[in-house]
Design a protein around this motif. Structure first.
Motif, PDB file in Angstrom:
ATOM      1  N   CYS A 140      -5.854  25.359  29.191  1.00  0.00           N
ATOM      2  CA  CYS A 140      -5.598  25.932  27.866  1.00  0.00           C
ATOM      3  C   CYS A 140      -5.110  24.823  26.938  1.00  0.00           C
ATOM      4  N   ILE A 141      -5.640  24.828  25.723  1.00  0.00           N
ATOM      5  CA  ILE A 141      -5.175  23.908  24.677  1.00  0.00           C
ATOM      6  C   ILE A 141      -4.459  24.740  23.623  1.00  0.00           C
ATOM      7  N   ALA A 142      -3.232  24.363  23.300  1.00  0.00           N
ATOM      8  CA  ALA A 142      -2.456  25.118  22.313  1.00  0.00           C
ATOM      9  C   ALA A 142      -1.835  24.160  21.302  1.00  0.00           C
ATOM     10  N   ALA A 143      -1.739  24.617  20.073  1.00  0.00           N
ATOM     11  CA  ALA A 143      -1.198  23.779  19.003  1.00  0.00           C
ATOM     12  C   ALA A 143       0.303  23.986  18.839  1.00  0.00           C
ATOM     13  N   VAL A 144       0.994  22.882  18.560  1.00  0.00           N
ATOM     14  CA  VAL A 144       2.425  22.896  18.257  1.00  0.00           C
ATOM     15  C   VAL A 144       2.626  21.967  17.069  1.00  0.00           C
ATOM     16  N   PRO A 145       3.336  22.393  16.031  1.00  0.00           N
ATOM     17  CA  PRO A 145       3.427  21.546  14.831  1.00  0.00           C
ATOM     18  C   PRO A 145       4.268  20.289  15.015  1.00  0.00           C
ATOM     19  N   GLY A 146       3.626  19.139  14.824  1.00  0.00           N
ATOM     20  CA  GLY A 146       4.343  17.886  14.750  1.00  0.00           C
ATOM     21  C   GLY A 146       4.700  17.608  13.296  1.00  0.00           C
ATOM     22  N   GLU A 147       5.753  16.861  13.081  1.00  0.00           N
ATOM     23  CA  GLU A 147       6.238  16.637  11.716  1.00  0.00           C
ATOM     24  C   GLU A 147       5.201  15.928  10.839  1.00  0.00           C
ATOM     25  N   LYS A 148       4.556  14.894  11.352  1.00  0.00           N
ATOM     26  CA  LYS A 148       3.587  14.146  10.537  1.00  0.00           C
ATOM     27  C   LYS A 148       2.331  14.973  10.276  1.00  0.00           C
ATOM     28  N   TRP A 149       1.926  15.759  11.252  1.00  0.00           N
ATOM     29  CA  TRP A 149       0.793  16.663  11.060  1.00  0.00           C
ATOM     30  C   TRP A 149       1.128  17.684   9.971  1.00  0.00           C
ATOM     31  N   ALA A 150       2.332  18.255  10.043  1.00  0.00           N
ATOM     32  CA  ALA A 150       2.754  19.262   9.069  1.00  0.00           C
ATOM     33  C   ALA A 150       2.829  18.667   7.661  1.00  0.00           C
ATOM     34  N   LYS A 151       3.370  17.460   7.548  1.00  0.00           N
ATOM     35  CA  LYS A 151       3.490  16.822   6.235  1.00  0.00           C
ATOM     36  C   LYS A 151       2.125  16.494   5.643  1.00  0.00           C
ATOM     37  N   LYS A 152       1.145  16.220   6.504  1.00  0.00           N
ATOM     38  CA  LYS A 152      -0.201  15.934   6.003  1.00  0.00           C
ATOM     39  C   LYS A 152      -0.810  17.193   5.383  1.00  0.00           C
ATOM     40  N   LEU A 153      -0.521  18.338   5.972  1.00  0.00           N
ATOM     41  CA  LEU A 153      -1.065  19.595   5.467  1.00  0.00           C
ATOM     42  C   LEU A 153      -0.287  20.126   4.272  1.00  0.00           C
ATOM     43  N   PHE A 154       1.020  19.899   4.286  1.00  0.00           N
ATOM     44  CA  PHE A 154       1.876  20.421   3.221  1.00  0.00           C
ATOM     45  C   PHE A 154       2.748  19.300   2.655  1.00  0.00           C
ATOM     46  N   LEU A 157       6.110  19.770   0.573  1.00  0.00           N
ATOM     47  CA  LEU A 157       7.304  20.354   1.172  1.00  0.00           C
ATOM     48  C   LEU A 157       8.123  19.309   1.923  1.00  0.00           C
ATOM     49  N   ARG A 158       9.407  19.595   2.088  1.00  0.00           N
ATOM     50  CA  ARG A 158      10.234  18.764   2.959  1.00  0.00           C
ATOM     51  C   ARG A 158       9.732  18.904   4.390  1.00  0.00           C
ATOM     52  N   ALA A 159      10.028  17.922   5.226  1.00  0.00           N
ATOM     53  CA  ALA A 159       9.498  17.903   6.581  1.00  0.00           C
ATOM     54  C   ALA A 159       9.810  19.192   7.333  1.00  0.00           C
ATOM     55  N   SER A 160      11.054  19.652   7.270  1.00  0.00           N
ATOM     56  CA  SER A 160      11.442  20.864   7.996  1.00  0.00           C
ATOM     57  C   SER A 160      10.690  22.087   7.481  1.00  0.00           C
ATOM     58  N   GLN A 161      10.485  22.144   6.157  1.00  0.00           N
ATOM     59  CA  GLN A 161       9.749  23.261   5.570  1.00  0.00           C
ATOM     60  C   GLN A 161       8.271  23.207   5.956  1.00  0.00           C
ATOM     61  N   ALA A 162       7.727  22.000   5.977  1.00  0.00           N
ATOM     62  CA  ALA A 162       6.322  21.828   6.343  1.00  0.00           C
ATOM     63  C   ALA A 162       6.084  22.258   7.789  1.00  0.00           C
ATOM     64  N   VAL A 163       6.992  21.876   8.686  1.00  0.00           N
ATOM     65  CA  VAL A 163       6.876  22.271  10.094  1.00  0.00           C
ATOM     66  C   VAL A 163       6.930  23.789  10.219  1.00  0.00           C
ATOM     67  N   GLU A 164       7.846  24.413   9.479  1.00  0.00           N
ATOM     68  CA  GLU A 164       7.969  25.877   9.521  1.00  0.00           C
ATOM     69  C   GLU A 164       6.694  26.545   9.014  1.00  0.00           C
ATOM     70  N   LYS A 165       6.129  25.984   7.960  1.00  0.00           N
ATOM     71  CA  LYS A 165       4.898  26.521   7.386  1.00  0.00           C
ATOM     72  C   LYS A 165       3.739  26.403   8.386  1.00  0.00           C
ATOM     73  N   LEU A 166       3.665  25.271   9.080  1.00  0.00           N
ATOM     74  CA  LEU A 166       2.610  25.085  10.065  1.00  0.00           C
ATOM     75  C   LEU A 166       2.827  26.004  11.265  1.00  0.00           C
ATOM     76  N   TRP A 167       4.083  26.206  11.643  1.00  0.00           N
ATOM     77  CA  TRP A 167       4.369  27.177  12.697  1.00  0.00           C
ATOM     78  C   TRP A 167       3.818  28.547  12.318  1.00  0.00           C
TER      79      TRP A 167
END
Length: 205
Positions: A140-154, A157-167
């Protein structure tokens, strides 16, 4: 993100995604930035009946350093201990869980040609082991938000907010609701019914 929600996601990965069986070994592969969630997934695997859970940690910066500093010949080399580990996997058929959180741009700046040559060189050695496991074990492959991945998408937003958004996006896509396991059972049942209906039509063209 609430820990109760993350534990539900971890249980979904173990019981539905990977379908860990009683007495089975499990190997989890994850980045160093996810210790808390990896622990949750390991715990969910044990609750599902896993005999042993082993975690293989990755660090993208080290992978990038190796590609830059090592020769192609060295990168192509499959060491004896790696072959022994692959043979162990052939013999025991552990369930494999891959938790992806790496930076999409994490390997920028390294030679794609060098990476390709390295992988091609290893492939010939690794393939026979993979062929012996093909279709015989769960993964099984499952996604978990990394900070740099989240910041690239959002990026706004601040890093913590971006991670929450990706979650939020990952959990919604993965059908993590009040009862994610039931949600997937319902979804799979619906897919089965639709396939059965289409098959009964005996469509030829």
């Amino acid at each position: 993100m609430k820990k109760t929600v993350l534990r539900a996601y971890a249980r979904l990965i173990a019981e539905v995604g990977a379908r860990v069986q009683k007495g089975q070994d499990v190997v989890i592969e994850a980045e160093l930035d996810q210790p808390e969630f990896v622990t949750m997934v390991a715990d969910a695997c044990y609750h599902a009946g896993a005999r042993k859970v082993t975690v293989t940690w990755k660090h993208q910066a080290l992978e990038k350093l190796a590609i830059r500093r090592e020769s192609v010949k060295m990168l192509q080399t499959v060491e004896a201990w790696e072959r022994a580990k692959l043979q162990h996997y052939v013999d025991t058929l552990p369930c494999r869980i891959y938790l992806l959180s790496e930076d999409p741009d994490g390997l920028r700046g390294v030679s794609p040609a060098k990476m390709a040559r390295a992988r091609q060189g290893r492939y010939g050695v690794i393939k026979p082991y993979r062929d012996q496991m093909e279709g015989r074990y769960q993964w099984c492959i499952a996604a978990v938000p990394g900070e740099k991945w989240a910041k690239k998408l959002f990026p706004e937003l601040r890093a913590s907010q971006a991670v929450e958004k990706l979650w939020d996006a990952i959990l919604k896509t993965s059908r993590v609701s009040d009862d994610p396991i039931k949600a997937w059972e319902d979804h799979n049942r619906d897919l089965h019914d639709r396939c059965e209906y289409l098959n009964k039509l005996h469509i030829r063209e």
